[in-house]
Design a protein around this motif. Structure first.
Motif, PDB file in Angstrom:
ATOM      1  N   LEU A  69       0.824  -1.213   0.000  1.00  0.00           N
ATOM      2  CA  LEU A  69       0.000   0.000   0.000  1.00  0.00           C
ATOM      3  C   LEU A  69       0.855   1.258   0.000  1.00  0.00           C
ATOM      4  N   ALA A  70       2.048   1.162   0.588  1.00  0.00           N
ATOM      5  CA  ALA A  70       2.966   2.304   0.646  1.00  0.00           C
ATOM      6  C   ALA A  70       3.839   2.415  -0.602  1.00  0.00           C
ATOM      7  N   GLY A  71       3.712   1.464  -1.541  1.00  0.00           N
ATOM      8  CA  GLY A  71       4.480   1.531  -2.776  1.00  0.00           C
ATOM      9  C   GLY A  71       5.914   1.087  -2.661  1.00  0.00           C
ATOM     10  N   VAL A  72       6.231   0.297  -1.626  1.00  0.00           N
ATOM     11  CA  VAL A  72       7.591  -0.217  -1.463  1.00  0.00           C
ATOM     12  C   VAL A  72       7.846  -1.273  -2.543  1.00  0.00           C
ATOM     13  N   PRO A  73       9.012  -1.244  -3.202  1.00  0.00           N
ATOM     14  CA  PRO A  73       9.313  -2.259  -4.221  1.00  0.00           C
ATOM     15  C   PRO A  73       9.170  -3.673  -3.662  1.00  0.00           C
ATOM     16  N   ARG A  74       8.631  -4.578  -4.479  1.00  0.00           N
ATOM     17  CA  ARG A  74       8.281  -5.921  -4.029  1.00  0.00           C
ATOM     18  C   ARG A  74       9.475  -6.662  -3.414  1.00  0.00           C
ATOM     19  N   ALA A  75      10.633  -6.582  -4.057  1.00  0.00           N
ATOM     20  CA  ALA A  75      11.788  -7.332  -3.567  1.00  0.00           C
ATOM     21  C   ALA A  75      12.207  -6.833  -2.192  1.00  0.00           C
ATOM     22  N   ARG A  76      12.232  -5.514  -2.009  1.00  0.00           N
ATOM     23  CA  ARG A  76      12.623  -4.961  -0.708  1.00  0.00           C
ATOM     24  C   ARG A  76      11.599  -5.308   0.357  1.00  0.00           C
ATOM     25  N   ALA A  77      10.307  -5.258  -0.023  1.00  0.00           N
ATOM     26  CA  ALA A  77       9.255  -5.601   0.926  1.00  0.00           C
ATOM     27  C   ALA A  77       9.336  -7.072   1.314  1.00  0.00           C
ATOM     28  N   ALA A  78       9.625  -7.941   0.345  1.00  0.00           N
ATOM     29  CA  ALA A  78       9.717  -9.370   0.634  1.00  0.00           C
ATOM     30  C   ALA A  78      10.868  -9.660   1.589  1.00  0.00           C
ATOM     31  N   ASP A  79      11.974  -8.953   1.425  1.00  0.00           N
ATOM     32  CA  ASP A  79      13.107  -9.127   2.337  1.00  0.00           C
ATOM     33  C   ASP A  79      12.727  -8.712   3.752  1.00  0.00           C
ATOM     34  N   ARG A  80      12.025  -7.596   3.860  1.00  0.00           N
ATOM     35  CA  ARG A  80      11.602  -7.103   5.176  1.00  0.00           C
ATOM     36  C   ARG A  80      10.615  -8.085   5.824  1.00  0.00           C
ATOM     37  N   ALA A  81       9.673  -8.605   5.039  1.00  0.00           N
ATOM     38  CA  ALA A  81       8.698  -9.555   5.572  1.00  0.00           C
ATOM     39  C   ALA A  81       9.392 -10.818   6.075  1.00  0.00           C
ATOM     40  N   ALA A  82      10.346 -11.327   5.294  1.00  0.00           N
ATOM     41  CA  ALA A  82      11.083 -12.527   5.704  1.00  0.00           C
ATOM     42  C   ALA A  82      11.861 -12.272   6.992  1.00  0.00           C
ATOM     43  N   GLU A  83      12.442 -11.082   7.095  1.00  0.00           N
ATOM     44  CA  GLU A  83      13.185 -10.714   8.312  1.00  0.00           C
ATOM     45  C   GLU A  83      12.270 -10.716   9.528  1.00  0.00           C
ATOM     46  N   LEU A  84      11.071 -10.137   9.387  1.00  0.00           N
ATOM     47  CA  LEU A  84      10.140 -10.056  10.510  1.00  0.00           C
ATOM     48  C   LEU A  84       9.600 -11.426  10.900  1.00  0.00           C
ATOM     49  N   LEU A  85       9.253 -12.238   9.909  1.00  0.00           N
ATOM     50  CA  LEU A  85       8.725 -13.568  10.210  1.00  0.00           C
ATOM     51  C   LEU A  85       9.770 -14.403  10.954  1.00  0.00           C
ATOM     52  N   ALA A  86      11.028 -14.268  10.547  1.00  0.00           N
ATOM     53  CA  ALA A  86      12.099 -14.999  11.232  1.00  0.00           C
ATOM     54  C   ALA A  86      12.300 -14.447  12.640  1.00  0.00           C
ATOM     55  N   ARG A  87      12.291 -13.139  12.772  1.00  0.00           N
ATOM     56  CA  ARG A  87      12.493 -12.512  14.081  1.00  0.00           C
ATOM     57  C   ARG A  87      11.410 -12.915  15.075  1.00  0.00           C
ATOM     58  N   LEU A  88      10.180 -13.081  14.570  1.00  0.00           N
ATOM     59  CA  LEU A  88       9.063 -13.411  15.445  1.00  0.00           C
ATOM     60  C   LEU A  88       8.799 -14.910  15.526  1.00  0.00           C
ATOM     61  N   GLY A  89       9.657 -15.701  14.894  1.00  0.00           N
ATOM     62  CA  GLY A  89       9.585 -17.148  15.029  1.00  0.00           C
ATOM     63  C   GLY A  89       8.439 -17.812  14.298  1.00  0.00           C
ATOM     64  N   ILE A  90       7.964 -17.203  13.214  1.00  0.00           N
ATOM     65  CA  ILE A  90       6.826 -17.779  12.478  1.00  0.00           C
ATOM     66  C   ILE A  90       7.143 -17.941  10.990  1.00  0.00           C
ATOM     67  N   GLU A  91       8.430 -17.985  10.636  1.00  0.00           N
ATOM     68  CA  GLU A  91       8.791 -18.096   9.229  1.00  0.00           C
ATOM     69  C   GLU A  91       8.266 -19.381   8.603  1.00  0.00           C
ATOM     70  N   ARG A  92       8.108 -20.433   9.395  1.00  0.00           N
ATOM     71  CA  ARG A  92       7.627 -21.706   8.840  1.00  0.00           C
ATOM     72  C   ARG A  92       6.166 -21.618   8.401  1.00  0.00           C
ATOM     73  N   HIS A  93       5.465 -20.580   8.837  1.00  0.00           N
ATOM     74  CA  HIS A  93       4.058 -20.411   8.478  1.00  0.00           C
ATOM     75  C   HIS A  93       3.856 -19.428   7.332  1.00  0.00           C
ATOM     76  N   ALA A  94       4.902 -19.020   6.657  1.00  0.00           N
ATOM     77  CA  ALA A  94       4.804 -17.957   5.654  1.00  0.00           C
ATOM     78  C   ALA A  94       3.757 -18.252   4.584  1.00  0.00           C
ATOM     79  N   ARG A  95       3.629 -19.518   4.179  1.00  0.00           N
ATOM     80  CA  ARG A  95       2.692 -19.865   3.104  1.00  0.00           C
ATOM     81  C   ARG A  95       1.360 -20.392   3.625  1.00  0.00           C
ATOM     82  N   ALA A  96       1.208 -20.420   4.930  1.00  0.00           N
ATOM     83  CA  ALA A  96      -0.049 -20.875   5.523  1.00  0.00           C
ATOM     84  C   ALA A  96      -1.068 -19.737   5.525  1.00  0.00           C
ATOM     85  N   TYR A  97      -2.321 -20.102   5.760  1.00  0.00           N
ATOM     86  CA  TYR A  97      -3.386 -19.101   5.884  1.00  0.00           C
ATOM     87  C   TYR A  97      -3.698 -18.897   7.366  1.00  0.00           C
TER      88      TYR A  97
END
Length: 230
Positions: A111-139
């Protein structure tokens, strides 16, 4: 001493007839504080949070957040400010069930117009930091309440907001998941994140808040700062 991140000055909020929801509140929150807002139902806690978020406007007084008078912004400018500068966590998560965990977390950056690749890196970083990276593709519907709240926290932090607002973040959780979220918020504040949370959960306030205010009948009845053992 740093300028306040939040500055409310003589704020009143009235709705039609009856006593005001907030009655002349002044409040300053400095960067790095974790403020817990306590009080009985109907005391004005949620109104206070909505004013800080720019979701509501005061009847009188001014609300400044991160140097911006949010009470003077129009609806579009308020949404843009909130998207860039404020992360929000809700009692019932407010995740989109038809999006995966990763896509829920990515949404604010898209929504903020962040480039997809940079946003994906940030999302992966947060999911790993919060211990839920294994659920990335889950609903979200496949996750526990505590895991869904972690996804909501990751989404709230996506755009690196200076302020995190939480409305009863443990209210819909069982005791074990609630303890998990309390530890998470405590860790975020220890890393420097400014947090304002509305809660009935005294254990949450006691474990992670560096400051507690009690709102009664639209006024601040008590304001106590304390050191938190990390």
């Amino acid at each position: 001493m740093a300028d306040p991140l939040i500055d409310l000055r003589e704020v009143t909020r009235s709705y039609d007839e009856g006593p005001p929801a907030l009655a002349g509140i002044s409040l300053r929150v400095r960067p790095g504080e974790a403020l817990a807002v306590l009080g009985p139902s109907g005391s004005g806690k949620s109104t206070l949070l909505n004013l800080i978020a720019g979701l509501d406007r005061p009847t009188t007084g001014g609300v400044t957040v991160d140097g911006v008078r949010v009470d003077t912004l129009n609806e579009t400018a308020s949404a843009l400010h909130r998207r860039a500068r404020i992360g929000m966590i809700f009692q019932f998560f407010n995740l989109l069930d038809d999006l995966t965990v990763a896509d829920n977390v990515l949404l604010p950056a898209q929504l903020a117009g962040v480039p997809r690749a940079r946003a994906a890196d940030r999302a992966a970083e947060l999911l790993a930091r919060l211990g839920i990276e294994r659920h990335a593709r889950a609903y979200p519907g496949r996750l526990s309440g505590g895991e869904r709240q972690r996804v909501a926290v990751a989404r709230a932090l996506m755009n690196r907001p200076p302020l995190l607002l939480a409305d009863e973040p443990t209210g819909a959780l069982d005791s074990a998941s609630g303890a998990d979220v309390r530890e998470l918020l405590r860790g975020l504040n220890a890393d420097g994140q400014t947090i304002v949370l509305v809660t009935h959960d005294l254990a949450l306030a006691e474990s992670c808040a560096t400051r507690t205010i009690e709102v009664v009948d639209g006024r601040i009845a008590r304001d106590v700062s304390r050191a938190v053992t990390r």
